[in-house]
Design an enzyme around this catalytic site. Structure first.
Site, PDB file in Angstrom:
ATOM      1  N   LYS A   1      47.750  52.059  44.199  1.00 14.15           N
ATOM      2  CA  LYS A   1      47.573  50.584  43.673  1.00 14.15           C
ATOM      3  C   LYS A   1      47.761  50.422  42.234  1.00 14.15           C
ATOM      4  O   LYS A   1      47.177  51.320  41.552  1.00 14.15           O
ATOM      5  CB  LYS A   1      46.109  50.417  44.024  1.00 14.15           C
ATOM      6  CG  LYS A   1      45.625  48.803  43.358  1.00 14.15           C
ATOM      7  CD  LYS A   1      44.171  48.647  43.691  1.00 14.15           C
ATOM      8  CE  LYS A   1      43.571  47.422  43.260  1.00 14.15           C
ATOM      9  NZ  LYS A   1      42.158  47.478  43.735  1.00 14.15           N
TER      10      LYS A   1
ATOM     11  N   LYS B   1      50.292  48.579  46.882  1.00  8.36           N
ATOM     12  CA  LYS B   1      49.826  47.217  46.310  1.00  8.36           C
ATOM     13  C   LYS B   1      50.065  47.053  44.730  1.00  8.36           C
ATOM     14  O   LYS B   1      49.837  48.076  44.157  1.00  8.36           O
ATOM     15  CB  LYS B   1      48.435  47.164  46.601  1.00  8.36           C
ATOM     16  CG  LYS B   1      47.732  46.067  45.995  1.00  8.36           C
ATOM     17  CD  LYS B   1      46.183  46.080  46.138  1.00  8.36           C
ATOM     18  CE  LYS B   1      45.641  44.945  45.447  1.00  8.36           C
ATOM     19  NZ  LYS B   1      44.465  45.052  45.022  1.00  8.36           N
TER      20      LYS B   1
ATOM     21  N   SER C   1      47.904  38.148  45.450  1.00  6.67           N
ATOM     22  CA  SER C   1      47.755  37.000  45.190  1.00  6.67           C
ATOM     23  C   SER C   1      48.696  36.237  44.136  1.00  6.67           C
ATOM     24  O   SER C   1      49.182  35.036  44.429  1.00  6.67           O
ATOM     25  CB  SER C   1      46.297  36.582  44.315  1.00  6.67           C
ATOM     26  OG  SER C   1      46.252  37.450  43.422  1.00  6.67           O
TER      27      SER C   1
ATOM     28  N   TYR D   1      48.552  36.473  52.180  1.00 10.82           N
ATOM     29  CA  TYR D   1      47.923  35.087  52.209  1.00 10.82           C
ATOM     30  C   TYR D   1      48.925  34.139  53.175  1.00 10.82           C
ATOM     31  O   TYR D   1      48.444  32.830  53.317  1.00 10.82           O
ATOM     32  CB  TYR D   1      47.424  34.617  50.958  1.00 10.82           C
ATOM     33  CG  TYR D   1      46.787  35.437  50.367  1.00 10.82           C
ATOM     34  CD1 TYR D   1      45.343  35.434  50.408  1.00 10.82           C
ATOM     35  CD2 TYR D   1      47.334  36.482  49.190  1.00 10.82           C
ATOM     36  CE1 TYR D   1      44.599  36.631  49.665  1.00 10.82           C
ATOM     37  CE2 TYR D   1      46.517  37.324  48.536  1.00 10.82           C
ATOM     38  CZ  TYR D   1      45.110  37.393  48.811  1.00 10.82           C
ATOM     39  OH  TYR D   1      44.274  38.295  48.294  1.00 10.82           O
TER      40      TYR D   1
HETATM   41  C1  PBG Z   1      39.314  44.785  44.534  1.00 14.96           C
HETATM   42  C2  PBG Z   1      40.627  44.238  44.949  1.00 14.96           C
HETATM   43  C3  PBG Z   1      41.549  43.433  43.992  1.00 14.96           C
HETATM   44  C4  PBG Z   1      42.555  43.060  44.923  1.00 14.96           C
HETATM   45  C5  PBG Z   1      42.382  43.458  46.368  1.00 14.96           C
HETATM   46  N1  PBG Z   1      41.023  44.181  46.165  1.00 14.96           N
HETATM   47  C6  PBG Z   1      41.545  43.409  42.804  1.00 14.96           C
HETATM   48  C7  PBG Z   1      41.696  44.105  41.598  1.00 14.96           C
HETATM   49  O1  PBG Z   1      41.876  45.343  41.906  1.00 14.96           O
HETATM   50  O2  PBG Z   1      41.622  43.651  40.465  1.00 14.96           O
HETATM   51  C8  PBG Z   1      43.521  42.149  44.447  1.00 14.96           C
HETATM   52  C9  PBG Z   1      44.209  41.337  45.880  1.00 14.96           C
HETATM   53  C10 PBG Z   1      45.061  40.241  45.470  1.00 14.96           C
HETATM   54  O3  PBG Z   1      45.273  40.097  44.062  1.00 14.96           O
HETATM   55  O4  PBG Z   1      45.453  39.562  46.034  1.00 14.96           O
HETATM   56  N2  PBG Z   1      39.456  45.986  43.948  1.00 14.96           N
HETATM   57 ZN    ZN Z   2      37.545  46.577  42.573  1.00 17.41          ZN
END
Ligand code: PBG
Ligand code: ZN
Length: 321
Positions: free
Chosen positions: A191, A244, A269, A308
């Protein structure tokens, strides 16, 4: 080469095709509302109370989607994220309700604390040499408690997203000890510290009060480190790995697919918002760009695509058949 692109031959030689069962729909369940509330930064997406969430899951089922991932917005936040593992927490209620109504729907839950902490970080914070920041080991038990409580409520897959070292091992051990050996663990194993999560943080109320996430998420330029993160989670017992965001990281996705485990890609998103916004202005063909993005994520090696666009894309696939 043009012989192979003859109109009658072309469909026979297509290398990668999207299927409805590749698609995973993210859903937001909100303990503080009584009717669906649109998410402004993500046109077409909503936060739902439990009842409406079940209806939405039913429509996804009818469209051919078989896997959803749930995010919760709790009524109360505190520094221990206690609503995240409460027996009747919002996600726990939602899992039970969706599984009751749609036993065949595979339900995955996001395991993280950032929607549940008052400071918005992904676990327990405290003083570190970088100032007040996410503490690794003290947060592991919290993640194990959250995942166990989701499994107890009937979740089929738990998906820890906090990027803690050792989280996969800690959660796997807790699931096994608690009698949930058959619950899968999909790790957000790679991530990145991406600016593309902006709309989500509005959607899930998970913006942070101080600092940032760069001491636990990966710098966008680091491909070798990104591979190692997923490799370690594979060794700790993850069943499914994840990259991700998706579209800007297809090289990383392709390398991680070589580890031999199933791989998910999360089209986040911001990726959705970019396509939607340009589409709404008529600057791009939204449907074509969305389908191109999903097809290319699959080509890079994703078995599952969290997006989405899931419901719309399922509809488009249906039309194409
Ligand atoms: C929570 C989480 C996040 C996303 C999924 N799980 C946000 C982050 O890490 O700040 C992001 C998903 C998206 O942007 O669609 N940790
Ligand atoms: Zn988180």
């Amino acid at each position: 080469m043009r012989r192979t692109r003859r109109r009658d031959i072309q469909p026979l030689l297509r290398e990668n095709r999207l299927h409805k069962t590749d698609l995973v729909a993210p859903l937001f369940v909100d303990a503080t509302i009584a009717s669906p509330r649109p998410i402004e930064t993500m046109p077409g997406q909503f936060r739902y109370p439990v009842d409406d969430l079940v209806d939405r899951a039913g429509r996804l089922w009818d469209a051919g989607i078989r896997l959803v991932i749930l995010f919760g917005i709790p009524a109360r936040k505190n520094n221990r994220a206690s609503e995240a593992y409460a027996k009747d927490g919002i996600v726990q209620q939602a899992v039970r309700a969706v599984k009751d109504a749609l036993p065949g729907m595979v339900v995955c839950t996001d395991v993280c604390a950032c929607e549940y902490t008052d400071h918005g970080h992904c676990g327990i914070v405290g003083k570190t040499r970088d100032g007040v920041d996410l503490l690794n080991d003290p947060s592991l038990a919290l993640m194990a408690d959250i995942a166990s409580s989701h499994a107890e409520s009937g979740a089929d897959i738990v998906a820890p997203s906090c990027m803690l070292d050792g989280m996969v091992q800690a959660i796997r051990a807790a699931l096994d000890d608690g009698g949930h050996a058959d619950v899968l663990l999909m790790s957000y194993s790679t991530k990145f510290a991406s600016a593309l999560y902006g709309p989500f943080r509005d959607a899930a109320d998970s913006g942070y009060a101080f600092g940032d996430r760069t001491t636990y998420q990966i710098a966008p330029g680091n491909g070798r480190e990104a591979f190692l993160e997923s490799k370690l989670d594979a060794e700790e017992g993850a069943d499914i790995l994840m990259v991700k965001p998706a579209g800007l990281y297809l090289d990383v996705l392709a390398s991680i697919a070589g580890l031999g485990l199933p791989v998910a890609a999360y089209q986040v998103s911001g990726e959705y918002a970019l396509i939607k916004a340009a589409g709404e202005r008529g600057w791009i063909d939204e449907r074509a760009v969305a389908m191109e993005s999903l097809t290319c994520i699959k080509r890079a090696g994703a078995d599952l695509i969290i997006t989405y666009f899931a419901e719309e894309a399922a509809g488009w696939l249906h039309e194409e058949q």
